[in-house]
Design a protein around this motif. Sequence first.
Motif, PDB file in Angstrom:
ATOM      1  N   LYS A  45       0.868  -1.189   0.000  1.00  0.00           N
ATOM      2  CA  LYS A  45       0.000   0.000   0.000  1.00  0.00           C
ATOM      3  C   LYS A  45       0.898   1.230   0.000  1.00  0.00           C
ATOM      4  N   PHE A  46       0.812   2.043  -1.070  1.00  0.00           N
ATOM      5  CA  PHE A  46       1.769   3.150  -1.226  1.00  0.00           C
ATOM      6  C   PHE A  46       1.576   4.236  -0.178  1.00  0.00           C
ATOM      7  N   MET A  57       5.171  16.843  -0.495  1.00  0.00           N
ATOM      8  CA  MET A  57       5.163  18.245  -0.909  1.00  0.00           C
ATOM      9  C   MET A  57       6.492  18.925  -0.601  1.00  0.00           C
ATOM     10  N   TYR A  58       7.135  18.512   0.478  1.00  0.00           N
ATOM     11  CA  TYR A  58       8.435  19.112   0.797  1.00  0.00           C
ATOM     12  C   TYR A  58       9.466  18.754  -0.263  1.00  0.00           C
ATOM     13  N   ILE A 109      10.506   9.705  -4.549  1.00  0.00           N
ATOM     14  CA  ILE A 109      11.705   9.904  -3.723  1.00  0.00           C
ATOM     15  C   ILE A 109      11.359   9.756  -2.250  1.00  0.00           C
ATOM     16  N   LEU A 110      10.189  10.241  -1.866  1.00  0.00           N
ATOM     17  CA  LEU A 110       9.749  10.068  -0.479  1.00  0.00           C
ATOM     18  C   LEU A 110       9.733   8.585  -0.106  1.00  0.00           C
ATOM     19  N   LEU A 111       9.141   7.765  -0.953  1.00  0.00           N
ATOM     20  CA  LEU A 111       9.027   6.342  -0.606  1.00  0.00           C
ATOM     21  C   LEU A 111      10.343   5.588  -0.771  1.00  0.00           C
ATOM     22  N   TYR A 113      13.600   6.871  -0.801  1.00  0.00           N
ATOM     23  CA  TYR A 113      14.789   7.316  -0.071  1.00  0.00           C
ATOM     24  C   TYR A 113      14.504   7.892   1.313  1.00  0.00           C
ATOM     25  N   LEU A 114      13.296   8.377   1.563  1.00  0.00           N
ATOM     26  CA  LEU A 114      13.076   9.096   2.816  1.00  0.00           C
ATOM     27  C   LEU A 114      12.129   8.367   3.767  1.00  0.00           C
ATOM     28  N   SER A 115      11.790   7.125   3.481  1.00  0.00           N
ATOM     29  CA  SER A 115      10.888   6.379   4.356  1.00  0.00           C
ATOM     30  C   SER A 115      11.620   5.182   4.933  1.00  0.00           C
ATOM     31  N   PRO A 116      12.126   5.302   6.160  1.00  0.00           N
ATOM     32  CA  PRO A 116      12.883   4.178   6.736  1.00  0.00           C
ATOM     33  C   PRO A 116      12.030   2.927   6.918  1.00  0.00           C
ATOM     34  N   LYS A 117      10.702   3.103   7.018  1.00  0.00           N
ATOM     35  CA  LYS A 117       9.822   1.949   7.212  1.00  0.00           C
ATOM     36  C   LYS A 117       9.690   1.118   5.946  1.00  0.00           C
ATOM     37  N   VAL A 118       9.900   1.736   4.795  1.00  0.00           N
ATOM     38  CA  VAL A 118       9.715   1.021   3.533  1.00  0.00           C
ATOM     39  C   VAL A 118      11.020   0.358   3.150  1.00  0.00           C
ATOM     40  N   LYS A 119      11.007  -0.952   3.099  1.00  0.00           N
ATOM     41  CA  LYS A 119      12.231  -1.697   2.788  1.00  0.00           C
ATOM     42  C   LYS A 119      12.056  -2.475   1.487  1.00  0.00           C
ATOM     43  N   TYR A 120      13.104  -2.456   0.703  1.00  0.00           N
ATOM     44  CA  TYR A 120      13.109  -3.263  -0.516  1.00  0.00           C
ATOM     45  C   TYR A 120      13.340  -4.723  -0.135  1.00  0.00           C
TER      46      TYR A 120
END
Length: 137
Positions: A45-46, A57-58, A109-111, A113-120
Motif C-alpha cells: 500500500k503506497f 510536498m516538501y 523519492i519520499l518512498l 529514499y526518505l521512508s525508513p519503514k519502507v524496505k526493498y
Amino acid sequence: MATSKFYALTHSKCPRCHVGKMFEGPVYGLKKQKMNETCPHCGFKFEIEPGYFYAAMYVSYVFSVAQIVTLGLATAYFTQSESPFLYLGVLFFTILVFAPFNYRFGRLILLHYLSPKVKYSPKYEEQIKESEDQPTS
Ligand SMILES: [Zn+2]
C-alpha cells in the motif's frame, strides 16, 4: 540481478518489490496521471499512513525552488532583462511545466529514499524468476 533503487525510482516502480508500477503511463501525456493505490505485483500500500503524501510536498517544493532559481538565473543571463513581468512569466511557466514531474518524483523519492519503514525485499523479484523457470507443458 536485482533491480537497482535508482532504476526503480526513475521507472516509477514500487519501493518494496521494484517490479510493480506505482504510476500508470508517462509523466507527460494527455491523460491525468494515475497512481495505483497498491502495488499490482506485491500488494504494497503506497500511502502507508493516512496523509502520508503531504510529506512529498516538501520534496516537490525543493524541486520547484531548484527549477525556478535555475531558470530565473538562465533568463537573467541570456536576456539581461530587468522587467519583473518576464521573470513572473518564467516563474509561472516553470511551475506549470514541472508540476507533473514534481508530483510524481516527490512521491517516489519520499518512498524510495526518505521512508525508513519502507524496505526493498528481493523475494518479490525472485518470485517472478521462479515462475519463469518452471517448465511449460
Ligand atoms: Zn510492489
